[in-house]
Design a protein around this motif. Structure first.
Motif, PDB file in Angstrom:
ATOM      1  N   ASP A 432      28.569  28.064  -7.716  1.00 43.94           N
ATOM      2  CA  ASP A 432      29.254  26.473  -8.114  1.00 43.94           C
ATOM      3  C   ASP A 432      30.802  25.872  -7.771  1.00 43.94           C
ATOM      4  O   ASP A 432      31.052  24.758  -7.704  1.00 43.94           O
ATOM      5  CB  ASP A 432      29.001  26.202  -9.413  1.00 43.94           C
ATOM      6  CG  ASP A 432      29.172  24.756 -10.281  1.00 43.94           C
ATOM      7  OD1 ASP A 432      28.102  24.210  -9.129  1.00 43.94           O
ATOM      8  OD2 ASP A 432      29.787  24.721 -10.487  1.00 43.94           O
ATOM      9  N   ILE A 433      31.163  26.961  -7.776  1.00 42.35           N
ATOM     10  CA  ILE A 433      32.498  27.303  -7.217  1.00 42.35           C
ATOM     11  C   ILE A 433      33.029  26.829  -6.096  1.00 42.35           C
ATOM     12  O   ILE A 433      32.851  25.757  -5.276  1.00 42.35           O
ATOM     13  CB  ILE A 433      33.523  28.146  -7.408  1.00 42.35           C
ATOM     14  CG1 ILE A 433      33.858  29.094  -8.388  1.00 42.35           C
ATOM     15  CG2 ILE A 433      34.721  28.226  -6.266  1.00 42.35           C
ATOM     16  CD1 ILE A 433      34.263  30.085  -8.271  1.00 42.35           C
ATOM     17  N   CYS A 445      24.188  21.548  -8.027  1.00 40.28           N
ATOM     18  CA  CYS A 445      23.822  22.898  -7.882  1.00 40.28           C
ATOM     19  C   CYS A 445      22.499  23.201  -8.940  1.00 40.28           C
ATOM     20  O   CYS A 445      21.300  24.163  -7.732  1.00 40.28           O
ATOM     21  CB  CYS A 445      25.588  24.198  -8.123  1.00 40.28           C
ATOM     22  SG  CYS A 445      24.907  25.638  -7.399  1.00 40.28           S
ATOM     23  N   GLU A 446      22.335  23.324  -9.882  1.00 43.91           N
ATOM     24  CA  GLU A 446      21.552  23.716 -10.532  1.00 43.91           C
ATOM     25  C   GLU A 446      20.168  23.238 -10.150  1.00 43.91           C
ATOM     26  O   GLU A 446      18.830  23.757 -10.000  1.00 43.91           O
ATOM     27  CB  GLU A 446      21.652  24.067 -12.421  1.00 43.91           C
ATOM     28  CG  GLU A 446      22.636  24.348 -12.625  1.00 43.91           C
ATOM     29  CD  GLU A 446      23.980  23.395 -12.502  1.00 43.91           C
ATOM     30  OE1 GLU A 446      24.587  23.090 -11.796  1.00 43.91           O
ATOM     31  OE2 GLU A 446      25.105  23.616 -13.700  1.00 43.91           O
ATOM     32  N   HIS A 447      20.174  21.659  -9.741  1.00 45.28           N
ATOM     33  CA  HIS A 447      18.848  21.323  -9.497  1.00 45.28           C
ATOM     34  C   HIS A 447      18.710  21.606  -7.567  1.00 45.28           C
ATOM     35  O   HIS A 447      17.521  21.539  -8.203  1.00 45.28           O
ATOM     36  CB  HIS A 447      19.913  19.228  -8.789  1.00 45.28           C
ATOM     37  CG  HIS A 447      18.425  18.585  -8.771  1.00 45.28           C
ATOM     38  ND1 HIS A 447      17.043  18.223  -8.804  1.00 45.28           N
ATOM     39  CD2 HIS A 447      18.232  18.388  -7.527  1.00 45.28           C
ATOM     40  CE1 HIS A 447      16.449  17.917  -8.760  1.00 45.28           C
ATOM     41  NE2 HIS A 447      17.173  17.204  -7.600  1.00 45.28           N
ATOM     42  N   GLN A 448      19.728  22.080  -6.864  1.00 44.45           N
ATOM     43  CA  GLN A 448      19.201  22.304  -5.602  1.00 44.45           C
ATOM     44  C   GLN A 448      18.220  23.871  -6.170  1.00 44.45           C
ATOM     45  O   GLN A 448      17.831  24.140  -5.678  1.00 44.45           O
ATOM     46  CB  GLN A 448      20.017  22.578  -4.899  1.00 44.45           C
ATOM     47  CG  GLN A 448      20.835  20.997  -4.010  1.00 44.45           C
ATOM     48  CD  GLN A 448      20.022  19.873  -3.856  1.00 44.45           C
ATOM     49  OE1 GLN A 448      18.969  20.739  -3.093  1.00 44.45           O
ATOM     50  NE2 GLN A 448      19.550  18.968  -4.542  1.00 44.45           N
ATOM     51  N   LEU A 449      19.197  24.544  -7.674  1.00 45.14           N
ATOM     52  CA  LEU A 449      18.310  25.911  -7.335  1.00 45.14           C
ATOM     53  C   LEU A 449      16.505  25.852  -7.840  1.00 45.14           C
ATOM     54  O   LEU A 449      16.068  26.254  -7.097  1.00 45.14           O
ATOM     55  CB  LEU A 449      19.461  26.990  -8.490  1.00 45.14           C
ATOM     56  CG  LEU A 449      20.688  27.197  -7.674  1.00 45.14           C
ATOM     57  CD1 LEU A 449      21.685  27.328  -9.128  1.00 45.14           C
ATOM     58  CD2 LEU A 449      20.535  28.172  -6.851  1.00 45.14           C
ATOM     59  N   VAL A 450      16.829  24.888  -8.291  1.00 42.60           N
ATOM     60  CA  VAL A 450      15.569  24.650  -8.870  1.00 42.60           C
ATOM     61  C   VAL A 450      14.870  24.188  -7.557  1.00 42.60           C
ATOM     62  O   VAL A 450      13.530  24.939  -7.546  1.00 42.60           O
ATOM     63  CB  VAL A 450      15.232  23.766 -10.119  1.00 42.60           C
ATOM     64  CG1 VAL A 450      13.854  23.087 -10.011  1.00 42.60           C
ATOM     65  CG2 VAL A 450      16.188  23.849 -11.336  1.00 42.60           C
ATOM     66  N   ILE A 451      14.881  23.575  -6.598  1.00 38.94           N
ATOM     67  CA  ILE A 451      14.081  23.310  -5.502  1.00 38.94           C
ATOM     68  C   ILE A 451      13.622  24.173  -4.821  1.00 38.94           C
ATOM     69  O   ILE A 451      12.923  24.415  -4.782  1.00 38.94           O
ATOM     70  CB  ILE A 451      15.208  22.064  -4.342  1.00 38.94           C
ATOM     71  CG1 ILE A 451      15.316  20.719  -5.641  1.00 38.94           C
ATOM     72  CG2 ILE A 451      14.299  21.582  -3.791  1.00 38.94           C
ATOM     73  CD1 ILE A 451      15.460  19.300  -5.270  1.00 38.94           C
ATOM     74  N   LEU A 452      15.304  25.293  -4.483  1.00 43.53           N
ATOM     75  CA  LEU A 452      14.539  26.779  -3.545  1.00 43.53           C
ATOM     76  C   LEU A 452      13.759  27.646  -4.255  1.00 43.53           C
ATOM     77  O   LEU A 452      13.146  28.332  -3.563  1.00 43.53           O
ATOM     78  CB  LEU A 452      16.122  27.199  -3.785  1.00 43.53           C
ATOM     79  CG  LEU A 452      16.889  26.627  -2.902  1.00 43.53           C
ATOM     80  CD1 LEU A 452      18.572  26.782  -2.447  1.00 43.53           C
ATOM     81  CD2 LEU A 452      16.543  25.994  -1.433  1.00 43.53           C
ATOM     82  N   GLN A 453      13.459  27.367  -5.743  1.00 46.32           N
ATOM     83  CA  GLN A 453      12.791  28.622  -6.371  1.00 46.32           C
ATOM     84  C   GLN A 453      10.944  27.973  -6.730  1.00 46.32           C
ATOM     85  O   GLN A 453      10.897  29.176  -5.552  1.00 46.32           O
ATOM     86  CB  GLN A 453      13.169  28.513  -7.993  1.00 46.32           C
ATOM     87  CG  GLN A 453      14.139  29.642  -8.463  1.00 46.32           C
ATOM     88  CD  GLN A 453      14.684  29.211 -10.190  1.00 46.32           C
ATOM     89  OE1 GLN A 453      13.806  30.022 -10.593  1.00 46.32           O
ATOM     90  NE2 GLN A 453      15.821  28.535 -10.127  1.00 46.32           N
ATOM     91  N   SER A 460      14.961  34.186  -9.684  1.00 48.75           N
ATOM     92  CA  SER A 460      15.524  33.888 -10.699  1.00 48.75           C
ATOM     93  C   SER A 460      15.608  35.733 -11.121  1.00 48.75           C
ATOM     94  O   SER A 460      14.125  35.995 -11.332  1.00 48.75           O
ATOM     95  CB  SER A 460      15.834  33.341 -12.067  1.00 48.75           C
ATOM     96  OG  SER A 460      16.425  34.141 -12.903  1.00 48.75           O
ATOM     97  N   VAL A 461      16.538  36.563 -11.074  1.00 49.51           N
ATOM     98  CA  VAL A 461      16.588  37.867 -11.654  1.00 49.51           C
ATOM     99  C   VAL A 461      17.406  38.342 -13.031  1.00 49.51           C
ATOM    100  O   VAL A 461      17.501  39.035 -13.407  1.00 49.51           O
ATOM    101  CB  VAL A 461      17.819  38.867 -10.817  1.00 49.51           C
ATOM    102  CG1 VAL A 461      16.067  38.579  -9.463  1.00 49.51           C
ATOM    103  CG2 VAL A 461      18.354  38.593 -10.466  1.00 49.51           C
ATOM    104  N   GLY A 462      17.854  36.979 -14.080  1.00 50.70           N
ATOM    105  CA  GLY A 462      18.026  36.801 -14.702  1.00 50.70           C
ATOM    106  C   GLY A 462      19.848  36.837 -15.165  1.00 50.70           C
ATOM    107  O   GLY A 462      21.045  37.139 -14.271  1.00 50.70           O
ATOM    108  N   ASN A 463      20.652  36.629 -15.721  1.00 48.41           N
ATOM    109  CA  ASN A 463      21.816  35.893 -16.384  1.00 48.41           C
ATOM    110  C   ASN A 463      22.223  35.260 -15.133  1.00 48.41           C
ATOM    111  O   ASN A 463      23.436  35.448 -14.813  1.00 48.41           O
ATOM    112  CB  ASN A 463      22.464  37.515 -16.257  1.00 48.41           C
ATOM    113  CG  ASN A 463      21.479  38.482 -17.196  1.00 48.41           C
ATOM    114  OD1 ASN A 463      22.415  37.931 -18.481  1.00 48.41           O
ATOM    115  ND2 ASN A 463      21.991  39.501 -16.958  1.00 48.41           N
ATOM    116  N   ASP A 464      21.712  34.299 -14.848  1.00 51.35           N
ATOM    117  CA  ASP A 464      21.760  33.128 -13.877  1.00 51.35           C
ATOM    118  C   ASP A 464      22.744  33.303 -12.660  1.00 51.35           C
ATOM    119  O   ASP A 464      23.283  33.341 -11.832  1.00 51.35           O
ATOM    120  CB  ASP A 464      22.923  32.326 -14.111  1.00 51.35           C
ATOM    121  CG  ASP A 464      23.042  31.243 -15.440  1.00 51.35           C
ATOM    122  OD1 ASP A 464      22.111  30.550 -15.814  1.00 51.35           O
ATOM    123  OD2 ASP A 464      23.576  31.382 -16.306  1.00 51.35           O
TER     124      ASP A 464
END
Length: 650
Positions: A432-433, A445-453, A460-464
Motif C-alpha cells: 500500500d505504501i 490496493c485492497e480491491h486489486q488484490l481481490v482481483i489478483l486472488q 493469502s497466507v494470513g495476516n494481510d
C-alpha cells in the motif's frame, strides 16, 4: 416447426443453467424478461433484444456466475502418486522410528512448473492428527540472493507465530515455557537469534534479554560456530515441544551460501534427538550451477550414517496426457474424460506436459476466445483443430503469462509489478505504501488484490500477507513495463523514502538494500544503507553477503567522498576488507581495499588500524608467511610510535 424446436431448446438450456448455478442464473434469466416473456427484436424471430433497463442486471448476474469460470481451486496434484507415497513414507519413518531418531531430508528437483511445491505441500495431510505439529513453507528469491538467511528467517518466524497462536486460551503458558527453555540453553546468546528472527523475543521472558558479545580478534570461524550453535539449540528446543517439525524450503538454487551452511548444521546436529523433517526444492539446471548447493548435498550424502540423516532425492518429470486431461476436467468442472480428450492432447503437445504450463495455457485459450462457456448450451465449447492451428508449443510459461497479464486492467498490472518487486511474499502494508506513493486511489490496493486472488495469481497466507501462486507469475509481472533493473531500483527508492520517514527502515533493510542495488547511482544515502546491511549481515556471520553489501556501498560513494564523506568511506572499506577476508576468497580485493586507505595521508594511524589488522591476518593465517607477518607487525608498531626495539631471529 423449427421455431418451436428452437424455443424449446432455449427454454431447456435456461432451465439447466438455473439448476446448475442457482440464484445467479435466476437473476440472469429474469434480466432477459419483461412480464415473464422474452422481447424479440425485429422480424427475425431468432434474435432476442435485451431491454436497456435490464443491461445492468445482466452484467451483475454474469459477474456472480461461477459455472462459466475456470475452477482453479478444484485442481489437485496429478501424476505424482509414486512421489507422494515416498514422501509420506519418509514422514512415517521419522515418526515410527525406534531408537535414536533420524532426521529426514528430502530433496525434490524438477523444472519450473513441475509441481515441486505442491508435492511438498501434501505433507500437510500427513501431520493431521498431531496436536503440536508445525508445518512451514518458505522460499528463496532470485532478486534477493544477497539477502542472508531470507527463507530460513521467514520459516522460523512462521514457527514462532504458530507457537504464539498455540498459546491462547487454556494453553497460555506454552510459549513462555519454550522461551524460557531457549534462554536457559543460550543465555545472552539468544540475541544472535533475535537479530535474524525478531519474533523470538516475544517468546523470551523480558528480564532475560542480554547483550551479545561481538566476535573479537578476527576469529571468524568462532563467530560462525556460535551462530550455528544458537540455531541448533533453537531447533532442538522447538522440536522438544513441537512434534513433528516440518520445514519446506523452496528454490534452493537461489539460496545464499550462509543459508545452505546453516541447513547443513541443523541436519548434522547429533544432539538433536527430536523429529525434524526438511524438504528442499530446487531446479536441476540452476542447482548444478550453484556450487554451494552441490557441495551441501555432497557433504550430507557422506555423513548420513554418522549424523543420523535419511536423505531421499526425488526428480519430477513432465506428466502424461491422461494427467493433463485430469487438470482440464477439474478446470472446466467436467467429469467425462472422453469429452475433453482432444483438448487434452493439444494441451499436452503445446506445453510438453508441464502441469503449470497446462493451467496457464488453458487460461490463455479462454482469454483468446479459443475456449468459452456457451450459456445457451450450458457447457464449455472449443475446436481442437482451431487451437492446434492458432497456437504454438512453448517451453517458456512466462511468454504465455505476459500475454495474459497484458490483458488485465492497467491498474491491476501496476500493482502486480509493485508486488513482484517485493519478492515471493509480500504484505498489504508495504504494498500500500508503493500504491499510494505512485498515485493509487485510497482502497484501490485492497480491491486489486481481490482481483489478483480471483484470477489465481496470488493467494493469502494470513495476516494481510500474500504470495504468488507460482514464481513464474512473479517473473512475468516483472517483465511488464520498463527494464527490470530500473523498476526494481525505483521501487527501492520509493520504499526508502517512505520507510525512512516513519522509522520502519530497519525491518525492511535487506529488501530496500537489494532493490536499490539494481541501480548504479552514486548517492551517500544508498552507501549508508549498504553499510547498515553489511553490518547486520556480519552480526550473524553471513560474511559473503556482508562483503557484497560493502562492495556495493563503495560503488555508491560520490567522487568527492575522500574529502566530504571520509568517515563513511573508511567504514565501508574497513568492513569490506574484513568480510572479504572472512569469506576466504578474493584476497586481491582485501589488498586493494587496504592499500586505498593505508597509502593515504588523510587518515591517521588509528583510522588505518582495521586495514592493518586485515593485511596482517591475511599474511599470517591465509598465506602462512609467518616471518613476513612479524615484520609487518613491527611496521605497525613503528607507525604507532612504539619505542621498543625488536630483533628478528636469524
Amino acid at each position: 416447426m423449427s421455431s418451436q424446436c428452437s424455443d424449446k431448446a432455449s427454454d431447456q438450456s435456461t432451465a439447466d443453467l438455473t439448476s446448475k448455478s442457482g440464484g445467479a442464473s435466476q437473476e440472469f434469466s429474469a434480466a432477459f424478461s419483461i412480464d415473464g416473456s422474452l422481447r424479440r427484436g425485429g422480424a427475425d424471430s431468432s434474435h432476442f433484444e435485451i431491454p436497456s433497463s435490464n443491461i445492468s442486471r445482466v452484467k451483475g448476474a454474469m459477474a456472480e456466475l461461477t459455472i462459466n469460470k475456470l475452477k482453479y481451486n478444484d485442481i489437485e496434484l496429478v501424476g505424482r502418486d509414486e512421489q507422494k507415497q515416498i514422501l509420506h513414507d519418509c514422514f512415517e519413518r521419522m515418526m515410527d522410528s525406534e531408537g535414536p531418531v533420524k532426521k529426514e531430508l528430502v530433496l525434490i528437483q524438477g523444472h519450473s512448473g513441475t509441481g515441486k511445491s505442491s508435492l511438498a505441500a501434501t505433507l500437510k495431510n500427513s501431520i493431521a492428527g498431531y496436536d503440536k505439529a508445525v508445518y512451514v513453507q518458505e522460499k528463496f528469491d532470485l532478486h534477493y540472493i544477497e539477502y542472508p538467511f531470507s527463507a530460513i528467517s521467514k520459516a522460523f518466524t512462521n514457527v514462532c507465530s504458530q507457537v504464539m497462536a498455540m498459546s491462547k486460551g487454556t494453553n497460555k503458558d506454552f510459549a513462555h515455557s519454550i522461551g524460557q527453555a531457549i534462554y536457559d540453553e543460550l543465555g545472552a546468546e539468544v540475541d544472535s537469534l533475535s537479530r535474524l528472527v525478531p519474533e523470538v523475543e516475544a517468546l523470551i521472558p523480558e528480564q532475560s534479554h542480554g547483550v551479545l558479545r561481538q566476535t573479537e580478534n578476527y576469529d571468524f570461524a568462532a563467530g560462525q560456530e556460535r551462530f550455528k550453535f544458537a540455531f541448533r539449540v533453537l531447533t532442538r528446543v522447538l522440536g522438544s515441544f513441537l512434534s513433528p517439525l516440518l520445514l519446506v524450503i523452496d528454490d534452493l538454487q537461489w539460496a545464499d551460501a550462509a543459508s545452505l551452511k546453516l541447513l547443513d548444521a541443523l541436519l548434522s546436529d547429533v544432539e538433536n534427538r527430536h523429529n525434524l523433517m526438511i524438504v528442499g526444492c530446487y531446479r536441476p539446471a540452476n542447482g548444478k550451477n550453484n556450487t554451494n548447493l552441490s557441495d551441501m548435498i555432497a557433504a550430507i550424502t557422506k555423513k548420513q550414517d554418522s549424523c543420523r540423516i535419511n536423505l531421499t532425492e526425488l526428480e519430477l518429470q513432465p506428466i502424461q496426457v491422461d494427467d493433463v486431461n485430469k487438470i482440464i476436467l477439474a478446470l472446466l468442472g467436467m467429469d467425462d474424460p472422453e469429452r475433453t480428450r482432444d483438448l487434452a492432447e493439444v494441451c499436452f503437445h503445446r506445453t510438453l506436459g508441464n502441469p503449470n504450463f497446462v493451467i496457464e495455457f488453458v487460461s490463455m485459450l479462454e482469454m483468446e476466445g479459443l475456449l468459452s462457456f456457451n450459456l445457451g448450451l450450458t457447457k464449455w465449447v472449443w475446436e481442437a483443430k482451431r487451437i492446434e492451428d492458432e497456437t504454438m508449443s512453448t517451453a517458456n510459461v512466462v511468454e504465455l503469462l505476459i500475454a495474459r497479464l497484458q490483458k488485465l486492467p492497467e491498474e491491476t498490472q501496476l500493482l502486480m509489478k509493485y508486488a513482484a518487486c517485493l519478492g515471493s511474499t509480500f504484505d498489504l502494508k508495504t504494498l500500500d505504501i508503493l500504491w499510494k506513493n505512485h498515485g493509487g486511489k485510497a482502497g484501490g490496493c485492497e480491491h486489486q488484490l481481490v482481483i489478483l486472488q480471483d484470477g489465481n495469481f496470488i493467494e493469502s497466507v494470513g495476516n494481510d500477507t500474500f504470495r504468488w501462486i507460482h514464481d513464474s507469475l512473479q517473473e512475468a509481472a516483472l517483465v511488464l513495463g520498463k527494464d527490470q533493473d530500473s523498476l526494481l531500483f525505483d521501487i527501492g527508492v520509493t520504499l526508502y523514502n517512505a520507510l525512512a520517514e516513519d522509522g520502519g527502515l530497519e525491518d525492511h533493510l535487506f529488501v530496500v538494500a537489494n532493490l536499490i542495488n539494481h541501480g548504479d547511482q552514486e548517492k551517500v544515502e544508498f552507501a549508508m544503507i549498504n553499510l547498515r546491511a553489511a553490518e547486520k549481515s556480519r552480526s550473524f556471520s553471513a560474511f559473503k553477503s556482508a562483503a557484497s553489501y560493502a562492495a556495493k556501498g563503495i560503488q555508491n560513494l560520490p567522487d568527492d567522498s575522500w574529502t566530504s564523506h571520509r568517515p563513511l568511506l573508511l567504514e565501508l572499506y574497513s568492513i569490506g576488507a574484513e568480510m572479504e577476508l572472512a569469506s576466504g576468497h578474493r584476497e586481491a580485493v582485501v589488498d586493494d581495499y587496504s592499500n586505498k586507505i593505508i597509502n593515504r595521508d588523510c587518515f591517521d594511524v588509528m583510522d588505518k588500524m582495521p586495514l592493518y589488522k586485515c593485511r596482517l591476518y591475511k599474511i599470517a593465517t591465509m598465506e602462512m608467511r609467518h616471518q613476513d607477518a612479524v615484520k609487518y607487525g613491527l611496521k605497525i608498531l613503528k607507525a604507532l610510535g612504539s619505542q621498543n626495539q625488536w630483533m628478528m631471529p636469524s
